[in-house]
Scaffold this motif. Structure first.
Motif, PDB file in Angstrom:
ATOM      1  N   VAL A  60      73.458 -53.081  58.654  1.00  0.00           N
ATOM      2  CA  VAL A  60      72.509 -52.470  57.718  1.00  0.00           C
ATOM      3  C   VAL A  60      71.139 -53.125  57.874  1.00  0.00           C
ATOM      4  O   VAL A  60      70.110 -52.445  57.908  1.00  0.00           O
ATOM      5  CB  VAL A  60      73.015 -52.597  56.259  1.00  0.00           C
ATOM      6  N   LEU A  61      71.128 -54.444  57.980  1.00  0.00           N
ATOM      7  CA  LEU A  61      69.864 -55.155  58.142  1.00  0.00           C
ATOM      8  C   LEU A  61      69.189 -54.804  59.471  1.00  0.00           C
ATOM      9  O   LEU A  61      67.972 -54.617  59.535  1.00  0.00           O
ATOM     10  CB  LEU A  61      70.083 -56.662  58.046  1.00  0.00           C
ATOM     11  N   VAL A  62      69.980 -54.716  60.520  1.00  0.00           N
ATOM     12  CA  VAL A  62      69.428 -54.370  61.830  1.00  0.00           C
ATOM     13  C   VAL A  62      68.856 -52.948  61.798  1.00  0.00           C
ATOM     14  O   VAL A  62      67.739 -52.701  62.268  1.00  0.00           O
ATOM     15  CB  VAL A  62      70.493 -54.508  62.932  1.00  0.00           C
ATOM     16  N   PHE A  63      69.595 -52.023  61.215  1.00  0.00           N
ATOM     17  CA  PHE A  63      69.131 -50.635  61.116  1.00  0.00           C
ATOM     18  C   PHE A  63      67.853 -50.554  60.279  1.00  0.00           C
ATOM     19  O   PHE A  63      66.899 -49.866  60.651  1.00  0.00           O
ATOM     20  CB  PHE A  63      70.224 -49.753  60.517  1.00  0.00           C
ATOM     21  N   ALA A  64      67.830 -51.268  59.151  1.00  0.00           N
ATOM     22  CA  ALA A  64      66.652 -51.260  58.287  1.00  0.00           C
ATOM     23  C   ALA A  64      65.439 -51.819  59.025  1.00  0.00           C
ATOM     24  O   ALA A  64      64.327 -51.303  58.888  1.00  0.00           O
ATOM     25  CB  ALA A  64      66.924 -52.061  57.024  1.00  0.00           C
ATOM     26  N   ALA A  65      65.630 -52.856  59.814  1.00  0.00           N
ATOM     27  CA  ALA A  65      64.520 -53.433  60.574  1.00  0.00           C
ATOM     28  C   ALA A  65      64.012 -52.468  61.639  1.00  0.00           C
ATOM     29  O   ALA A  65      62.823 -52.441  61.945  1.00  0.00           O
ATOM     30  CB  ALA A  65      64.953 -54.743  61.217  1.00  0.00           C
ATOM     31  N   GLN A  66      64.908 -51.653  62.178  1.00  0.00           N
ATOM     32  CA  GLN A  66      64.503 -50.705  63.211  1.00  0.00           C
ATOM     33  C   GLN A  66      63.725 -49.525  62.650  1.00  0.00           C
ATOM     34  O   GLN A  66      62.842 -48.988  63.320  1.00  0.00           O
ATOM     35  CB  GLN A  66      65.727 -50.195  63.971  1.00  0.00           C
ATOM     36  N   VAL A  67      64.041 -49.096  61.432  1.00  0.00           N
ATOM     37  CA  VAL A  67      63.396 -47.901  60.887  1.00  0.00           C
ATOM     38  C   VAL A  67      62.181 -48.221  60.011  1.00  0.00           C
ATOM     39  O   VAL A  67      61.426 -47.320  59.684  1.00  0.00           O
ATOM     40  CB  VAL A  67      64.386 -47.022  60.093  1.00  0.00           C
ATOM     41  N   CYS A  68      61.972 -49.465  59.654  1.00  0.00           N
ATOM     42  CA  CYS A  68      60.819 -49.798  58.812  1.00  0.00           C
ATOM     43  C   CYS A  68      59.568 -49.922  59.682  1.00  0.00           C
ATOM     44  O   CYS A  68      59.662 -50.137  60.890  1.00  0.00           O
ATOM     45  CB  CYS A  68      61.064 -51.069  58.016  1.00  0.00           C
ATOM     46  N   PRO A  69      58.399 -49.789  59.057  1.00  0.00           N
ATOM     47  CA  PRO A  69      57.159 -49.910  59.831  1.00  0.00           C
ATOM     48  C   PRO A  69      57.030 -51.291  60.482  1.00  0.00           C
ATOM     49  O   PRO A  69      57.499 -52.285  59.928  1.00  0.00           O
ATOM     50  CB  PRO A  69      56.057 -49.724  58.781  1.00  0.00           C
ATOM     51  N   GLU A  70      56.408 -51.316  61.640  1.00  0.00           N
ATOM     52  CA  GLU A  70      56.259 -52.571  62.378  1.00  0.00           C
ATOM     53  C   GLU A  70      55.417 -53.564  61.579  1.00  0.00           C
ATOM     54  O   GLU A  70      54.420 -53.209  60.959  1.00  0.00           O
ATOM     55  CB  GLU A  70      55.595 -52.304  63.728  1.00  0.00           C
ATOM     56  N   GLY A  71      55.880 -54.809  61.578  1.00  0.00           N
ATOM     57  CA  GLY A  71      55.161 -55.859  60.881  1.00  0.00           C
ATOM     58  C   GLY A  71      55.656 -56.120  59.469  1.00  0.00           C
ATOM     59  O   GLY A  71      55.221 -57.059  58.823  1.00  0.00           O
ATOM     60  N   VAL A  72      56.561 -55.275  58.968  1.00  0.00           N
ATOM     61  CA  VAL A  72      57.063 -55.455  57.600  1.00  0.00           C
ATOM     62  C   VAL A  72      58.538 -55.843  57.589  1.00  0.00           C
ATOM     63  O   VAL A  72      59.153 -55.888  56.532  1.00  0.00           O
ATOM     64  CB  VAL A  72      56.924 -54.165  56.766  1.00  0.00           C
ATOM     65  N   GLU A  73      59.078 -56.163  58.745  1.00  0.00           N
ATOM     66  CA  GLU A  73      60.508 -56.462  58.833  1.00  0.00           C
ATOM     67  C   GLU A  73      60.895 -57.650  57.955  1.00  0.00           C
ATOM     68  O   GLU A  73      61.908 -57.604  57.252  1.00  0.00           O
ATOM     69  CB  GLU A  73      60.923 -56.750  60.277  1.00  0.00           C
ATOM     70  N   ALA A  74      60.095 -58.696  57.982  1.00  0.00           N
ATOM     71  CA  ALA A  74      60.412 -59.894  57.191  1.00  0.00           C
ATOM     72  C   ALA A  74      60.343 -59.601  55.697  1.00  0.00           C
ATOM     73  O   ALA A  74      61.176 -60.073  54.917  1.00  0.00           O
ATOM     74  CB  ALA A  74      59.467 -61.028  57.545  1.00  0.00           C
ATOM     75  N   THR A  75      59.365 -58.799  55.299  1.00  0.00           N
ATOM     76  CA  THR A  75      59.239 -58.427  53.887  1.00  0.00           C
ATOM     77  C   THR A  75      60.441 -57.594  53.455  1.00  0.00           C
ATOM     78  O   THR A  75      60.988 -57.799  52.366  1.00  0.00           O
ATOM     79  CB  THR A  75      57.935 -57.645  53.655  1.00  0.00           C
ATOM     80  N   LEU A  76      60.849 -56.662  54.305  1.00  0.00           N
ATOM     81  CA  LEU A  76      62.019 -55.841  53.990  1.00  0.00           C
ATOM     82  C   LEU A  76      63.268 -56.708  53.875  1.00  0.00           C
ATOM     83  O   LEU A  76      64.053 -56.552  52.936  1.00  0.00           O
ATOM     84  CB  LEU A  76      62.220 -54.775  55.061  1.00  0.00           C
ATOM     85  N   PHE A  77      63.439 -57.635  54.802  1.00  0.00           N
ATOM     86  CA  PHE A  77      64.595 -58.529  54.769  1.00  0.00           C
ATOM     87  C   PHE A  77      64.586 -59.358  53.485  1.00  0.00           C
ATOM     88  O   PHE A  77      65.610 -59.485  52.808  1.00  0.00           O
ATOM     89  CB  PHE A  77      64.597 -59.452  55.988  1.00  0.00           C
TER      90      PHE A  77
END
Length: 93
Positions: A60-77
């Motif tokens: 789920v985390l990997v998928f979320a990181a792939q579909v979120c806008p670039e540069g916001v992966e850490a914030t999403l996590f």
């Protein structure tokens, strides 16, 4: 390994359900008949269920990181972890 998300979730849920039923072993005292103390049984059961939970959560985390806008992966996590931890904390009340 390249397993699709539904496969991971299906087997994770089935494994967690089967292992969740091991509480019946504890309640009936079958673990003591098998020579396993209550403390050891609960510790092993908790460790295995936590591991399965983490294995199901990682895709789920990997998928979320792939579909979120670039540069916001850490914030999403961080947001997902905050929600998960908040749910775990409030669930103990």
């Amino acid at each position: 390994n390249n397993k699709p998300l539904p496969w991971v979730f299906k087997w994770g849920a089935l494994s967690a359900t089967a292992l969740g039923l091991t509480q019946m072993v504890l309640v009936t005292g079958l673990n003591r008949q098998l020579g396993i103390s209550d403390e050891l049984f609960v510790l092993g059961d908790s460790a295995i269920l936590t591991t399965i939970s983490q294995v199901c959560w990682m895709p789920v985390l990997v998928f979320a990181a792939q579909v979120c806008p670039e540069g916001v992966e850490a914030t999403l996590f961080a947001t997902l972890m905050s929600i998960l931890n908040s749910g775990g904390f409030t669930g103990t009340w």
